[in-house]
Design an enzyme around this catalytic site. Structure first.
Site, PDB file in Angstrom:
ATOM      1  N   PHE A 126       0.733  -1.196   0.066  1.00  0.00           N
ATOM      2  CA  PHE A 126      -0.024  -0.130  -0.009  1.00  0.00           C
ATOM      3  C   PHE A 126       0.824   1.250  -0.037  1.00  0.00           C
ATOM      4  O   PHE A 126       0.639   2.407  -0.483  1.00  0.00           O
ATOM      5  CB  PHE A 126      -1.002  -0.017   1.325  1.00  0.00           C
ATOM      6  CG  PHE A 126      -0.248   0.244   2.465  1.00  0.00           C
ATOM      7  CD1 PHE A 126       0.236   1.371   2.842  1.00  0.00           C
ATOM      8  CD2 PHE A 126       0.308  -0.741   3.439  1.00  0.00           C
ATOM      9  CE1 PHE A 126       0.631   1.741   4.164  1.00  0.00           C
ATOM     10  CE2 PHE A 126       0.661  -0.558   4.829  1.00  0.00           C
ATOM     11  CZ  PHE A 126       0.917   0.735   4.929  1.00  0.00           C
ATOM     12  N   GLU A 136      -5.169  -3.755  -1.590  1.00  0.00           N
ATOM     13  CA  GLU A 136      -6.458  -3.461  -1.741  1.00  0.00           C
ATOM     14  C   GLU A 136      -6.968  -2.134  -0.998  1.00  0.00           C
ATOM     15  O   GLU A 136      -8.040  -1.605  -1.014  1.00  0.00           O
ATOM     16  CB  GLU A 136      -7.583  -4.667  -1.255  1.00  0.00           C
ATOM     17  CG  GLU A 136      -7.262  -5.085   0.251  1.00  0.00           C
ATOM     18  CD  GLU A 136      -6.211  -5.773   0.478  1.00  0.00           C
ATOM     19  OE1 GLU A 136      -6.169  -6.335   1.725  1.00  0.00           O
ATOM     20  OE2 GLU A 136      -5.129  -5.892  -0.238  1.00  0.00           O
ATOM     21  N   CYS A 171       9.750   1.402   3.323  1.00  0.00           N
ATOM     22  CA  CYS A 171      10.862   0.229   3.884  1.00  0.00           C
ATOM     23  C   CYS A 171      12.190   0.985   3.947  1.00  0.00           C
ATOM     24  O   CYS A 171      12.976   0.133   4.613  1.00  0.00           O
ATOM     25  CB  CYS A 171      10.499  -0.818   3.190  1.00  0.00           C
ATOM     26  SG  CYS A 171      11.362  -0.909   1.507  1.00  0.00           S
ATOM     27  N   GLU A 230       9.418  -3.474  13.137  1.00  0.00           N
ATOM     28  CA  GLU A 230       9.297  -2.645  12.116  1.00  0.00           C
ATOM     29  C   GLU A 230       7.761  -1.653  12.300  1.00  0.00           C
ATOM     30  O   GLU A 230       6.905  -2.262  12.274  1.00  0.00           O
ATOM     31  CB  GLU A 230       9.259  -3.095  10.622  1.00  0.00           C
ATOM     32  CG  GLU A 230       8.871  -2.193   9.581  1.00  0.00           C
ATOM     33  CD  GLU A 230       8.905  -2.851   8.272  1.00  0.00           C
ATOM     34  OE1 GLU A 230       9.526  -1.946   7.178  1.00  0.00           O
ATOM     35  OE2 GLU A 230       8.465  -3.939   8.070  1.00  0.00           O
TER      36      GLU A 230
END
Length: 499
Positions: free
Chosen positions: A149, A176, A281, A382
């Site tokens: 996303f 989605e 990331c 994370e």
């Protein structure tokens, strides 16, 4: 309410599963769109369309493919603002950040436009008497991409342009949570002249993902997302005989040495930790301060962080937008509220932020945690939000040892004026991408992106040379032809005897 359907065989195909997912505007919290969630049968229809298209696209000329890609690049450039607006509406990032995402995706389209040189083979003549050996690369067939996303346009463009340039056909399963950008990318590809079925978009959840991983006609799978899912994708697709590149999560560190320019380091830490609300990331989520500079560095970071303007992504004054969902916002906040109990000093607490006029948005402010221990949740996990942890070490060696002990190895950075220290760092650090006085070392398109350890599952990084190799397979041909002068008696092609 807007509806997002699938794109299969060059046209919009309405969802038939009866399952729909909500898409929210993160700035308001309102559901603005419903997206079709594919059944296994709908996934099969997309793969079938891709397989049929491969029959002609896989044998098309390089000039045909690059001609389409050049046209596609021009259309993407003309529609930058439209793509960025869709990203902002569904992801929440500010418009300038969304434009930057489109620009980085365009780099890979440009790389794909030059695929002719990337696909050149090799030839060795006369390896034995009248024997030549050549090496060539050929496409795989139908390949799939499963994308996250946080970069709904850029990460798909890291995959499908190279894949189709190499002669494959593609099935994209985007997130989605923000699906609209993927459909626009596919529509523009069709407008550029891409034949029907070469690029397909099928929306869905785990049902769609598992259908792609198990489908016998899918030759390879590319994935970007969290480490647990990357591990699952790699194991499942590999067990089904597929080639896999699965890029996972990260806990990126920035080592700041005592000789560093602390103003530059603080600027970099703020932009790298809080840009795109930390939902990337390659975000710097841990700063390792070496020696006595820690207090001064933390103060400089705090001064800058307090000035960041947070608001809706379509407001030009906003520098950071909301998080993607309320549930994610609450999870990120839990790391901040629990940090003090685990020994950290909460220098900035952004969990109470509200934005006037947008009270139901998924808002969270910037948080800064100091004296964080390596066994705390805020350090180990994370977080994927605007939370920056600061750790202290006495020496360079201690800092590198701390960083190398992390199970992640995506990106990292060092800030120093010492070239010798920087050289040691780039050789000693266990990460796939290294920045020297560069906080987010995302490689340009003609180099490859990827980490080490639990940040990558599979043998190939994404895009660049690794991307080309992932989407092709090598073949070696050994050839011996008789000399025409040795033709049987009665057949004379006019070649003189030469031995």
């Amino acid at each position: 309410m807007k509806t997002v359907n699938h794109w299969i065989g060059g046209k919009t195909v309405e969802g038939t599963s009866g399952n729909w997912g909500p898409v929210t505007d993160p700035a308001t919290g309102a559901v603005t769109t419903q997206v079709a969630l594919a059944s296994p049968e709908e996934v099969d229809a997309a793969v079938t369309a891709a397989k049929a298209a491969y029959g002609t696209w896989g044998t098309s000329s390089l000039s045909t493919r690059t001609g389409v890609l050049f046209s596609y690049r021009a259309l993407l450039d003309a529609h930058r603002d439209e793509i960025a607006a869709l990203i902002t509406a569904e992801h929440g990032k500010v418009h300038s950040d969304a434009l930057g995402e489109v620009a980085r995706g365009l780099e890979i389209v440009e790389l794909a436009c030059g695929i002719t040189t990337q696909l050149k083979g090799e030839l060795s003549t006369q390896v034995s008497h009248r024997v030549d050996v050549s090496s060539i690369r050929q496409s795989l067939g139908v390949v799939a991409g499963i994308t996250p996303f946080n970069f709904p346009a850029m990460v798909p463009m890291w995959m499908f342009p190279l894949a189709i340039a190499c002669g494959n056909t593609f099935v994209l399963k985007p997130s989605e949570k923000d699906p609209s950008a993927a459909n626009l990318l596919a529509e523009l590809a069709a407008e550029a002249g891409l034949p029907d079925g070469v690029l397909n978009v099928v929306h869905g959840d785990k049902v769609a993902v598992d259908s792609l991983l198990a489908h016998p006609d899918v030759a390879a799978v590319s994935f970007v997302g969290s480490t647990p899912i990357a591990r699952y994708i790699h194991a499942t697709a590999s067990a089904n005989g597929k080639r896999v590149q699965a890029l996972g999560g990260a806990k990126n560190h920035m080592l700041v040495l005592p000789d560093a320019d602390l103003d530059a380091a603080a600027d970099a830490a703020v932009s790298a930790a809080y840009g795109s609300a930390g939902e990337r990331c390659m975000a710097i989520s841990a700063v390792v301060a070496v020696g006595a500079i820690g207090d001064e560095l933390v103060q400089k970071i705090r001064e800058r962080a307090e000035k960041i303007k947070i608001g809706p992504g379509n407001d030009p004054a906003s520098e950071m937008g909301p998080l993607i969902t309320a549930a994610h916002r609450d999870k990120v906040a839990s790391y901040v509220t629990g940090a003090a109990a685990q020994g950290a000093e909460v220098v900035l607490d952004g969990t109470g932020l509200r934005v006037d006029g947008y009270e139901d948005g998924h808002w969270i402010g910037l948080s800064l945690l100091d004296h964080v221990s390596t066994d705390s949740d805020a350090y180990r996990d994370e977080i994927f939000g605007p939370v920056l942890c600061v750790l202290r070490t006495e020496t360079y060696e201690d800092g590198v040892a701390l960083m190398n002990a992390s199970p992640f190895g995506n990106g990292t950075a060092i800030f120093t004026r010492d070239g010798g220290a920087a050289r040691r760092f780039q050789l000693e650090i266990e990460a796939g991408m290294v920045g020297v006085n560069v906080p987010i070392p995302v490689p340009v398109g003609y180099h490859s992106f990827g980490g080490w350890k639990d940040s990558l599952f599979g043998d190939h990084h994404i895009y660049g040379n690794d991307g080309v190799h992932f989407y092709t397979r090598g073949k070696v041909v050994t050839t011996r032809w008789p000399d025409p002068a040795d033709a049987p008696s009665g057949v004379d092609l006019g070649f003189p005897r030469n031995h």
